[in-house]
Motif scaffolding. Structure first.
Motif, mmCIF file in Angstrom:
data_model
loop_
_atom_site.group_PDB
_atom_site.id
_atom_site.type_symbol
_atom_site.label_atom_id
_atom_site.label_comp_id
_atom_site.label_asym_id
_atom_site.label_seq_id
_atom_site.Cartn_x
_atom_site.Cartn_y
_atom_site.Cartn_z
ATOM 1 N N PHE A 30 21.144 -53.440 5.180
ATOM 2 C CA PHE A 30 20.982 -52.803 6.082
ATOM 3 C C PHE A 30 21.278 -51.640 6.315
ATOM 4 C CE2 PHE A 30 21.834 -51.852 10.520
ATOM 5 C CZ PHE A 30 20.321 -51.939 11.272
ATOM 6 N N LEU A 31 22.353 -51.925 6.035
ATOM 7 C CA LEU A 31 22.991 -50.535 6.365
ATOM 8 C C LEU A 31 22.412 -49.781 4.211
ATOM 9 C CD1 LEU A 31 26.756 -51.491 5.927
ATOM 10 C CD2 LEU A 31 25.862 -50.465 7.944
ATOM 11 N N LYS A 32 21.938 -49.980 3.819
ATOM 12 C CA LYS A 32 21.450 -49.379 2.366
ATOM 13 C C LYS A 32 19.565 -48.583 3.096
ATOM 14 C CE LYS A 32 23.326 -51.494 -1.270
ATOM 15 N NZ LYS A 32 23.481 -52.702 -2.823
ATOM 16 N N LEU A 33 19.054 -49.226 3.406
ATOM 17 C CA LEU A 33 18.400 -49.282 4.121
ATOM 18 C C LEU A 33 18.573 -47.807 5.289
ATOM 19 C CD1 LEU A 33 16.283 -52.581 6.110
ATOM 20 C CD2 LEU A 33 15.925 -51.006 4.032
ATOM 21 N N ASN A 34 19.362 -48.469 5.982
ATOM 22 C CA ASN A 34 19.733 -46.809 7.067
ATOM 23 C C ASN A 34 20.568 -45.839 6.007
ATOM 24 O OD1 ASN A 34 20.502 -46.715 9.760
ATOM 25 N ND2 ASN A 34 20.713 -48.726 8.639
ATOM 26 N N PHE A 35 21.033 -46.030 5.027
ATOM 27 C CA PHE A 35 21.220 -44.703 4.300
ATOM 28 C C PHE A 35 19.580 -44.358 3.367
ATOM 29 C CE2 PHE A 35 22.355 -43.339 -0.510
ATOM 30 C CZ PHE A 35 23.331 -41.772 -0.224
ATOM 31 N N ALA A 36 18.977 -45.097 2.925
ATOM 32 C CA ALA A 36 17.712 -44.948 2.558
ATOM 33 C C ALA A 36 16.928 -43.535 3.200
ATOM 34 C CB ALA A 36 16.876 -45.926 1.366
ATOM 35 N N GLY A 37 16.403 -44.014 4.809
ATOM 36 C CA GLY A 37 15.948 -43.499 5.929
ATOM 37 C C GLY A 37 16.960 -42.377 6.264
ATOM 38 N N GLY A 38 17.983 -42.383 5.593
ATOM 39 C CA GLY A 38 18.988 -40.741 6.631
ATOM 40 C C GLY A 38 18.665 -40.042 5.418
ATOM 41 N N VAL A 39 18.384 -40.081 4.060
ATOM 42 C CA VAL A 39 18.141 -39.127 2.672
ATOM 43 C C VAL A 39 16.726 -38.818 2.729
ATOM 44 C CG1 VAL A 39 18.142 -39.062 0.151
ATOM 45 C CG2 VAL A 39 20.407 -40.403 1.600
ATOM 46 N N ALA A 40 15.782 -39.634 3.478
ATOM 47 C CA ALA A 40 14.788 -39.532 2.998
ATOM 48 C C ALA A 40 14.434 -38.462 4.145
ATOM 49 C CB ALA A 40 14.004 -40.985 3.534
ATOM 50 N N GLY A 41 15.046 -38.691 5.155
ATOM 51 C CA GLY A 41 14.700 -37.579 6.199
ATOM 52 C C GLY A 41 15.531 -36.247 6.063
ATOM 53 N N VAL A 42 16.424 -36.409 5.540
ATOM 54 C CA VAL A 42 16.749 -35.161 4.621
ATOM 55 C C VAL A 42 15.878 -34.593 4.046
ATOM 56 C CG1 VAL A 42 19.119 -33.351 3.667
ATOM 57 C CG2 VAL A 42 19.356 -35.287 5.573
ATOM 58 N N VAL A 43 15.750 -34.395 3.356
ATOM 59 C CA VAL A 43 14.488 -34.411 1.751
ATOM 60 C C VAL A 43 13.556 -33.903 2.255
ATOM 61 C CG1 VAL A 43 13.239 -34.918 -0.484
ATOM 62 C CG2 VAL A 43 15.950 -36.076 -0.020
ATOM 63 N N GLY A 44 13.140 -34.735 3.105
ATOM 64 C CA GLY A 44 11.268 -34.351 3.591
ATOM 65 C C GLY A 44 11.245 -33.457 4.495
ATOM 66 N N TRP A 45 12.851 -32.909 4.905
ATOM 67 C CA TRP A 45 12.709 -31.657 6.184
ATOM 68 C C TRP A 45 12.848 -30.659 5.128
ATOM 69 C CZ3 TRP A 45 10.896 -29.697 10.606
ATOM 70 C CH2 TRP A 45 10.661 -30.902 11.128
ATOM 71 N N SER A 46 13.405 -30.555 4.341
ATOM 72 C CA SER A 46 14.540 -29.449 3.044
ATOM 73 C C SER A 46 13.483 -29.019 2.195
ATOM 74 C CB SER A 46 15.577 -30.447 2.141
ATOM 75 O OG SER A 46 16.811 -30.841 3.265
ATOM 76 N N VAL A 47 12.304 -29.794 2.079
ATOM 77 C CA VAL A 47 11.742 -29.275 1.365
ATOM 78 C C VAL A 47 10.593 -28.486 1.737
ATOM 79 C CG1 VAL A 47 11.600 -31.271 -0.736
ATOM 80 C CG2 VAL A 47 9.986 -31.433 1.241
ATOM 81 N N ILE A 48 10.424 -28.349 2.925
ATOM 82 C CA ILE A 48 9.367 -27.770 3.785
ATOM 83 C C ILE A 48 9.956 -26.717 5.363
ATOM 84 C CG2 ILE A 48 7.673 -29.281 3.347
ATOM 85 C CD1 ILE A 48 9.907 -29.661 6.632
ATOM 86 N N TYR A 49 11.162 -26.717 4.552
ATOM 87 C CA TYR A 49 11.732 -25.779 5.921
ATOM 88 C C TYR A 49 11.345 -24.555 5.910
ATOM 89 C CZ TYR A 49 15.170 -24.733 10.142
ATOM 90 O OH TYR A 49 16.266 -24.851 10.726
#
Length: 256
Positions: free
Chosen positions: A165-184
């Motif tokens: 569950f902690l790994k799912l949270n971490f992967a999701g958090g990283v995804a959010g940061v990457v998803g926003w960073s590439v198109i900011y």
């Protein structure tokens, strides 16, 4: 912070912006513009994850091999195209509510929508949707690729439920940061276009807006408000992906 004037920005950073809003407009003003995205977030996520899942099943077919990251990216791109139809109008209302002045409790979504329709007609509610599409397609591609890549790298069959569950949270958090960073930078331009005057627009289009931003402030103009977005992106998407995965497992158990 994204929509401050090109010359003489009002806020120096997140802390200064937050304290100034509370001091001048009250704590309630921090939630100005909340209703449009809140009303559409469940529907939007249903579309994004639904289209992503459909595309994933289509590409996978009867194969037992996992999809490549390129295929995952394509699934995310298609999901982003569909999401823009919802997020374009809702973000238009949100952005215009956030830059409105006066008592935040009197700034209503319906009133802002009426103002747009009065000035631009019903088509005005789609203002900025094209830029939203240009933003969302690559953003969701990177979003799902980052999630899959991180999860594949850290997941183990031996993980306990809590650790997984902690790994799912971490992967999701990283995804959010990457998803926003590439198109900011695209999001900054979109927000400027959606919040300009309805009767005397400052920009002729996205390219003109980008040129004016670059001329006035340089490259840093395209990352105004970036830190605040990242502070939100990690925890929000950590929860989003965890709920998504747990819901899939629950439904899978119910059908078997």
């Amino acid at each position: 912070m994204q929509t401050q004037p090109l010359q003489g920005p009002q806020y120096k950073g997140i802390t200064h912006c937050t304290s100034s809003i509370i001091k001048n407009e009250g704590f309630y003003a921090l939630y100005r513009g909340l209703v449009p995205p809140l009303g559409g977030v469940a529907f939007l996520n249903a579309i994004v994850f639904g289209v992503f899942g459909t595309m994933r099943r289509f590409l996978k077919g009867s194969s037992t091999d996992p999809l490549t990251l390129s295929q995952i990216c394509l699934c995310g791109n298609v999901a982003g195209v569909f999401s823009a139809a919802i997020s374009g109008p809702t973000e238009l209302l949100k952005c215009r509510m956030q830059v409105s002045t006066g008592d935040p409790r009197k700034i209503k979504t319906l009133n802002v929508a009426r103002e747009i329709v009065r000035a631009k007609g019903i088509r005005g509610l789609a203002m900025g949707t094209g830029m939203t599409l240009i933003r969302d397609a690559p953003s969701f591609g990177a979003y799902f690729v980052a999630y899959e890549a991180v999860l594949r790298g850290i997941r183990s069959p031996e993980d306990s439920r809590t650790f997984e569950f902690l790994k799912l949270n971490f992967a999701g958090g990283v995804a959010g940061v990457v998803g926003w960073s590439v198109i900011y930078p695209i999001d900054v331009v979109k927000s400027k276009l959606q919040t300009q005057s309805l009767t005397e627009p400052q920009f002729r289009g996205a390219w003109h807006c980008a040129q004016q931003l670059l001329r006035a402030e340089g490259l840093r103009a395209f990352f105004r408000g970036y830190n605040a977005t990242m502070v939100r992106a990690f925890p929000l998407n950590a929860v989003t992906f965890s709920v998504y995965e747990l819901t899939l497992r629950f439904l899978d158990q119910r059908t078997h």
